[in-house]
Design a protein around this motif. Structure first.
Motif, mmCIF file in Angstrom:
data_model
loop_
_atom_site.group_PDB
_atom_site.id
_atom_site.type_symbol
_atom_site.label_atom_id
_atom_site.label_comp_id
_atom_site.label_asym_id
_atom_site.label_seq_id
_atom_site.Cartn_x
_atom_site.Cartn_y
_atom_site.Cartn_z
ATOM 1 N N TYR A 23 0.848 -1.184 0.000
ATOM 2 C CA TYR A 23 0.000 0.000 0.000
ATOM 3 C C TYR A 23 0.892 1.245 0.000
ATOM 4 O O TYR A 23 1.878 1.305 0.738
ATOM 5 N N LEU A 24 0.540 2.220 -0.810
ATOM 6 C CA LEU A 24 1.274 3.474 -0.860
ATOM 7 C C LEU A 24 0.427 4.545 -0.178
ATOM 8 O O LEU A 24 -0.762 4.703 -0.498
ATOM 9 N N VAL A 25 1.041 5.289 0.735
ATOM 10 C CA VAL A 25 0.304 6.214 1.600
ATOM 11 C C VAL A 25 0.946 7.592 1.534
ATOM 12 O O VAL A 25 2.179 7.717 1.516
ATOM 13 N N LYS A 26 0.102 8.622 1.529
ATOM 14 C CA LYS A 26 0.602 9.986 1.660
ATOM 15 C C LYS A 26 -0.429 10.839 2.365
ATOM 16 O O LYS A 26 -1.621 10.485 2.457
ATOM 17 N N SER A 27 -0.003 11.976 2.868
ATOM 18 C CA SER A 27 -0.916 12.978 3.392
ATOM 19 C C SER A 27 -1.706 13.571 2.242
ATOM 20 O O SER A 27 -1.155 13.867 1.175
ATOM 21 N N LEU A 37 4.936 6.967 1.692
ATOM 22 C CA LEU A 37 5.195 5.935 2.693
ATOM 23 C C LEU A 37 4.727 4.607 2.108
ATOM 24 O O LEU A 37 3.567 4.484 1.717
ATOM 25 N N ALA A 38 5.619 3.624 2.029
ATOM 26 C CA ALA A 38 5.264 2.291 1.530
ATOM 27 C C ALA A 38 4.899 1.412 2.712
ATOM 28 O O ALA A 38 5.756 1.050 3.521
ATOM 29 N N LEU A 39 3.621 1.096 2.823
ATOM 30 C CA LEU A 39 3.105 0.257 3.905
ATOM 31 C C LEU A 39 3.036 -1.178 3.394
ATOM 32 O O LEU A 39 2.179 -1.506 2.572
ATOM 33 N N GLU A 40 3.957 -2.011 3.846
ATOM 34 C CA GLU A 40 4.178 -3.351 3.323
ATOM 35 C C GLU A 40 4.814 -3.248 1.931
ATOM 36 O O GLU A 40 4.757 -2.210 1.266
ATOM 37 N N PHE A 157 3.425 7.212 19.954
ATOM 38 C CA PHE A 157 3.457 7.394 18.507
ATOM 39 C C PHE A 157 4.849 7.839 18.098
ATOM 40 O O PHE A 157 5.442 8.723 18.724
ATOM 41 N N THR A 158 5.351 7.227 17.034
ATOM 42 C CA THR A 158 6.680 7.543 16.503
ATOM 43 C C THR A 158 6.532 8.228 15.150
ATOM 44 O O THR A 158 5.902 7.673 14.241
ATOM 45 N N PRO A 159 7.091 9.424 14.963
ATOM 46 C CA PRO A 159 7.046 10.053 13.637
ATOM 47 C C PRO A 159 7.857 9.217 12.639
ATOM 48 O O PRO A 159 8.996 8.858 12.901
ATOM 49 N N VAL A 160 7.239 8.904 11.509
ATOM 50 C CA VAL A 160 7.931 8.110 10.485
ATOM 51 C C VAL A 160 7.986 8.835 9.146
ATOM 52 O O VAL A 160 8.683 8.391 8.229
ATOM 53 N N PHE A 161 7.267 9.941 9.051
ATOM 54 C CA PHE A 161 7.089 10.616 7.776
ATOM 55 C C PHE A 161 6.524 11.992 8.081
ATOM 56 O O PHE A 161 5.880 12.164 9.117
ATOM 57 N N PRO A 162 6.747 12.998 7.253
ATOM 58 C CA PRO A 162 6.160 14.307 7.537
ATOM 59 C C PRO A 162 4.646 14.227 7.763
ATOM 60 O O PRO A 162 3.910 13.699 6.923
ATOM 61 N N ASP A 163 4.210 14.664 8.927
ATOM 62 C CA ASP A 163 2.798 14.711 9.321
ATOM 63 C C ASP A 163 2.200 13.337 9.623
ATOM 64 O O ASP A 163 0.987 13.240 9.861
ATOM 65 N N ILE A 164 2.996 12.273 9.632
ATOM 66 C CA ILE A 164 2.468 10.937 9.889
ATOM 67 C C ILE A 164 3.278 10.255 10.993
ATOM 68 O O ILE A 164 4.505 10.210 10.931
ATOM 69 N N SER A 165 2.563 9.725 11.992
ATOM 70 C CA SER A 165 3.193 8.988 13.095
ATOM 71 C C SER A 165 2.525 7.630 13.242
ATOM 72 O O SER A 165 1.390 7.426 12.804
ATOM 73 N N PHE A 186 -0.481 -1.500 13.262
ATOM 74 C CA PHE A 186 -0.068 -0.100 13.321
ATOM 75 C C PHE A 186 -1.285 0.827 13.347
ATOM 76 O O PHE A 186 -2.160 0.720 12.472
ATOM 77 N N PHE A 187 -1.344 1.707 14.336
ATOM 78 C CA PHE A 187 -2.226 2.857 14.253
ATOM 79 C C PHE A 187 -1.446 3.940 13.511
ATOM 80 O O PHE A 187 -0.380 4.363 13.975
ATOM 81 N N ILE A 188 -1.948 4.368 12.381
ATOM 82 C CA ILE A 188 -1.250 5.344 11.546
ATOM 83 C C ILE A 188 -2.015 6.659 11.629
ATOM 84 O O ILE A 188 -3.190 6.730 11.240
ATOM 85 N N ARG A 189 -1.370 7.668 12.179
ATOM 86 C CA ARG A 189 -2.038 8.934 12.509
ATOM 87 C C ARG A 189 -1.560 10.080 11.620
ATOM 88 O O ARG A 189 -0.359 10.242 11.386
ATOM 89 N N HIS A 190 -2.517 10.855 11.152
ATOM 90 C CA HIS A 190 -2.218 12.111 10.469
ATOM 91 C C HIS A 190 -2.122 13.182 11.552
ATOM 92 O O HIS A 190 -3.121 13.546 12.176
ATOM 93 N N ASP A 191 -0.924 13.658 11.793
ATOM 94 C CA ASP A 191 -0.682 14.480 12.974
ATOM 95 C C ASP A 191 -1.407 15.813 12.940
ATOM 96 O O ASP A 191 -1.759 16.358 14.003
ATOM 97 N N LEU A 192 -1.648 16.365 11.767
ATOM 98 C CA LEU A 192 -2.279 17.686 11.688
ATOM 99 C C LEU A 192 -3.774 17.627 11.995
ATOM 100 O O LEU A 192 -4.330 18.578 12.557
ATOM 101 N N THR A 193 -4.424 16.531 11.639
ATOM 102 C CA THR A 193 -5.873 16.422 11.841
ATOM 103 C C THR A 193 -6.254 15.459 12.963
ATOM 104 O O THR A 193 -7.382 15.503 13.451
ATOM 105 N N GLY A 194 -5.334 14.573 13.352
ATOM 106 C CA GLY A 194 -5.646 13.558 14.350
ATOM 107 C C GLY A 194 -6.343 12.333 13.789
ATOM 108 O O GLY A 194 -6.598 11.371 14.515
ATOM 109 N N THR A 195 -6.642 12.347 12.493
ATOM 110 C CA THR A 195 -7.297 11.195 11.864
ATOM 111 C C THR A 195 -6.353 9.999 11.842
ATOM 112 O O THR A 195 -5.161 10.146 11.580
ATOM 113 N N GLU A 196 -6.907 8.800 12.105
ATOM 114 C CA GLU A 196 -6.100 7.585 12.113
ATOM 115 C C GLU A 196 -6.772 6.489 11.289
ATOM 116 O O GLU A 196 -7.975 6.486 11.100
#
Length: 353
Positions: A23-27, A37-40, A157-165, A186-196
């Motif tokens: 899975y490919l992930v971005k803000s 971010l490459a998830l798996e 939560f550990t930051p792994v990517f800009p705006d993503i922990s 993994f709980f993957i959080r968007h740090d600016l909005t709090g959405t996970e």
């Protein structure tokens, strides 16, 4: 408000090697070229190239005019934009493309985030015998294309990517001659909005595990459903009827239902039926100790979307096994009235969360 864009490069669990977990992930606020971010990393650039042959504008932004030619991103463009990998465990259907493509990766050095045991398993592949050693544990080893970056399951939560922990939980994934085998959630959080969103690696049912672990994931998830936790990606590798002795640390529709009932029960302990989150007072705390009944958990997961992943293909049958499993899970979940939407993650899908 949309927080994440996700593209499904692969959603299967084998044996089709062109459609493995990736899975490919971005803000949502950023462009794909800004970083991915490459998830798996089961399937990779080759699979994405074939997807783009039929969906060339998969990575176009909302602002792009579909009637204009514009610039389309190639699979090579996207994979060169990967900044880090996030891996649940080191079975081949989750790391294949990471290994095979490591020597061809371009751009800046890329981190591999995973628990230490998973990284050690990866290091046993990057050992100059199975595959050239292209990864290092040391920040200063700039000559290596990949950097092992351990995650600790410590509730932070550990930051792994800009705006993503990321928050990491250990999972059971069966056992072998060496003992229990672990995967991760993994709980993957968007740090600016709090959405996970919550992403499960391969997982054994708690009801047959020697030491239940998924319960701790559900307890962490329950207070967030559905206000901040909007989606769960969880495997269901086999259809109904698979014997426990042949699950190999995976779920069937019945066991997935069990797990979702546990989540619904935990939600109702925190937010009883017909009570909004705003009505919590010291008088409602006594109710939280009562175990919710079957009727209590109806609609407990309303507003949550559950994506089924990692379905294993069948060698025979006209209907794709993904569709068989999807209908089985939907029927079971609807019979309990849990309220969540059940979808299957499909290769080439674009998901907004």
């Amino acid at each position: 408000m949309t927080a994440f864009d996700i593209v499904v490069v692969g959603a299967g669990g084998g044996p089709d090697e062109t459609n493995l977990s990736a899975y490919l992930v971005k803000s949502h606020s950023l462009c794909w070229e800004d970083g991915v971010l490459a998830l798996e990393a089961g399937s990779g650039q080759g699979a994405l190239g074939r997807i783009l042959e039929t969906s060339p504008r998969l990575f176009s932004s909302e602002e792009d005019d579909p009637l204009l030619p514009g610039r389309t991103l190639s699979a090579a463009d996207i994979y060169s934009a990967i900044r880090c990998f996030l891996i649940t465990h080191a079975h081949l259907d989750h790391i294949n493309s990471l290994v095979v493509s490591a020597g061809s990766l371009t751009g800046t050095r890329k981190r591999i985030y995973a628990v230490k045991e998973t990284l050690q398993d990866l290091a046993s592949v990057f050992n100059d015998r199975i595959w050239p050693n292209l990864a290092s544990w040391e920040e200063k080893d700039e000559d290596y294309k990949l950097l092992y970056s351990p995650l600790t399951p410590d509730m932070t939560f550990t930051p792994v990517f800009p705006d993503i922990s990321v928050q990491t939980f250990p999972l059971n994934h069966g056992s072998n001659d060496h003992g229990p085998y672990e995967s991760s959630a993994f709980f993957i959080r968007h740090d600016l909005t709090g959405t996970e969103f919550l992403f499960f690696g391969d997982v054994e049912p708690d009801s047959i595990a020697s030491t239940p672990r998924s319960i701790y994931v559900w307890r962490a998830a329950a207070p967030k459903v559905p206000e901040t936790l909007r989606a769960i990606f969880i495997e269901c590798s086999y259809p109904s009827g698979r014997p426990d002795s042949q699950l190999y640390g995976h779920l069937t529709p019945e066991y997935l239902l069990e797990e979702l009932i546990v989540l619904a029960t935990e939600v109702r302990k925190i937010r009883p039926a017909n009570h909004s989150a705003e009505l919590h007072t010291k008088h409602t705390r006594k109710r939280q100790r009562r175990i919710p009944t079957v009727s209590d958990i109806r609609n407990a997961l309303d507003g949550l979307t559950v994506y089924i992943t990692h379905v294993k293909d069948a060698a025979t049958g006209k209907t794709p096994m993904r569709e068989v499993v999807l209908e089985q899970v939907r029927s079971l979940v609807e019979s309990k009235g849990l309220g969540c939407t059940i979808l299957a993650a499909e290769q080439g899908m674009h998901i907004s969360i």
